[in-house]
Scaffold this motif. Structure first.
Motif, short mmCIF file in Angstrom:
data_model
loop_
_atom_site.label_atom_id
_atom_site.label_comp_id
_atom_site.label_asym_id
_atom_site.label_seq_id
_atom_site.Cartn_x
_atom_site.Cartn_y
_atom_site.Cartn_z
N ILE A 52 0.72 -1.01 0.01
CA ILE A 52 0.17 -0.01 -0.06
C ILE A 52 0.83 1.24 0.13
N PRO A 53 0.79 2.24 -1.11
CA PRO A 53 1.68 3.20 -1.11
C PRO A 53 1.31 4.39 -0.32
N PHE A 64 7.34 -5.03 -10.78
CA PHE A 64 6.47 -5.22 -12.03
C PHE A 64 5.36 -4.30 -12.12
N PHE A 65 4.68 -4.20 -11.03
CA PHE A 65 3.37 -3.50 -11.33
C PHE A 65 3.70 -2.01 -11.86
N GLY A 114 4.40 7.68 -19.19
CA GLY A 114 3.50 6.80 -19.78
C GLY A 114 3.00 5.60 -19.05
N LEU A 115 2.76 4.49 -19.80
CA LEU A 115 2.33 3.15 -19.25
C LEU A 115 3.26 2.47 -18.96
N ILE A 119 -0.26 3.71 -9.80
CA ILE A 119 0.52 3.41 -10.55
C ILE A 119 1.30 4.78 -11.26
N ARG A 120 0.51 5.67 -11.60
CA ARG A 120 0.78 7.06 -12.27
C ARG A 120 1.94 7.74 -11.12
N GLU A 121 1.66 7.81 -10.03
CA GLU A 121 2.29 8.38 -8.80
C GLU A 121 3.72 7.57 -8.86
#
Length: 217
Positions: free
Chosen positions: A22-23, A125-126, A192-193, A181-183
């Motif tokens: 959990i970030p 990975f994620f 990007g992705l 994920i973006r952060e």
């Protein structure tokens, strides 16, 4: 109702297996009196950007806050790293804050000397990111009281620290995964992705089709 429960369960299992921590993205205001980690055995990662020379302090209690159960004998797990530079960037490997783990009586349980440490290149990975991993620590809590971890930087840079191994996610947290994920990628100098987002459309399609079948058939 049964199909809905199956759908929610599958979503929780998928998110939990893919996302291990959990970030939390912290700021200087979070460390006015030290940042309290309420569940030290819960898998969580803290991101912080040092804008200048400064010291931050994480604290946690040697007694469970909610159930008043002693954690003496409980395993303490911690990782510490620095996000690896992106292409065409100056290396971030030289950013090596001082890291010290204190016991309830302010005794030094371990002082990590990172200047001469050879970092491990760690892939996540994620978020599809790389880091220099400097500390991989496991020990046993032997006393009740307030423990602390202090990180002191001599200049600007970025670092992250994780605590715990137990994975538990709420529905709200699962819904926040795309934003996380973006952060995370931005913290690691990435845009990007992630790779799995680019090439995993087939897998997502299979999962989506399976969920539709479970819900409507």
């Amino acid at each position: 109702m049964k199909k809905t429960l199956i759908l929610v369960s599958l979503l929780i299992v998928f998110a939990s297996s893919a996302f291990s921590h959990i970030p939390f993205f912290l700021t200087p205001e979070d460390f006015v009196e030290g940042y309290l980690v309420k569940e030290i055995d819960l898998s969580q990662i803290y991101y912080y950007i040092f804008s200048s020379a400064e010291k931050i302090r994480f604290v946690f209690e040697g007694t469970c806050l909610l159930q008043n159960i002693s954690t003496v004998g409980q395993q303490f797990h911690m990782l510490f790293g620095v996000p690896k530079e992106a292409d065409n960037m100056k290396s971030t490997a030289d950013f090596r804050p001082n890291l010290t783990f204190y016991g309830p009586d302010r005794e030094v349980l371990e002082d990590f000397f990172l200047e001469s440490a050879e970092p491990e290149i760690m892939y996540e990975f994620f978020g599809d990111t790389y880091s220099y991993l400097y500390v991989r620590h496991d020990s046993e809590l032997t006393k009740e009281g307030i423990y602390s971890v202090e990180i002191e930087a001599e200049g600007s840079g970025r670092a992250w620290i994780t605590f715990g191994k137990k994975e538990r996610f709420t529905v709200a947290q699962i819904a926040a995964v795309p934003r996380w994920i973006r952060e995370m990628r931005a913290f690691h100098y990435q845009t990007g992705l992630a790779k799995w987002e680019k090439y995993g459309l087939g897998i997502v399609g299979i999962i989506g089709t399976t969920l539709i079948i479970l819900v409507f058939f």
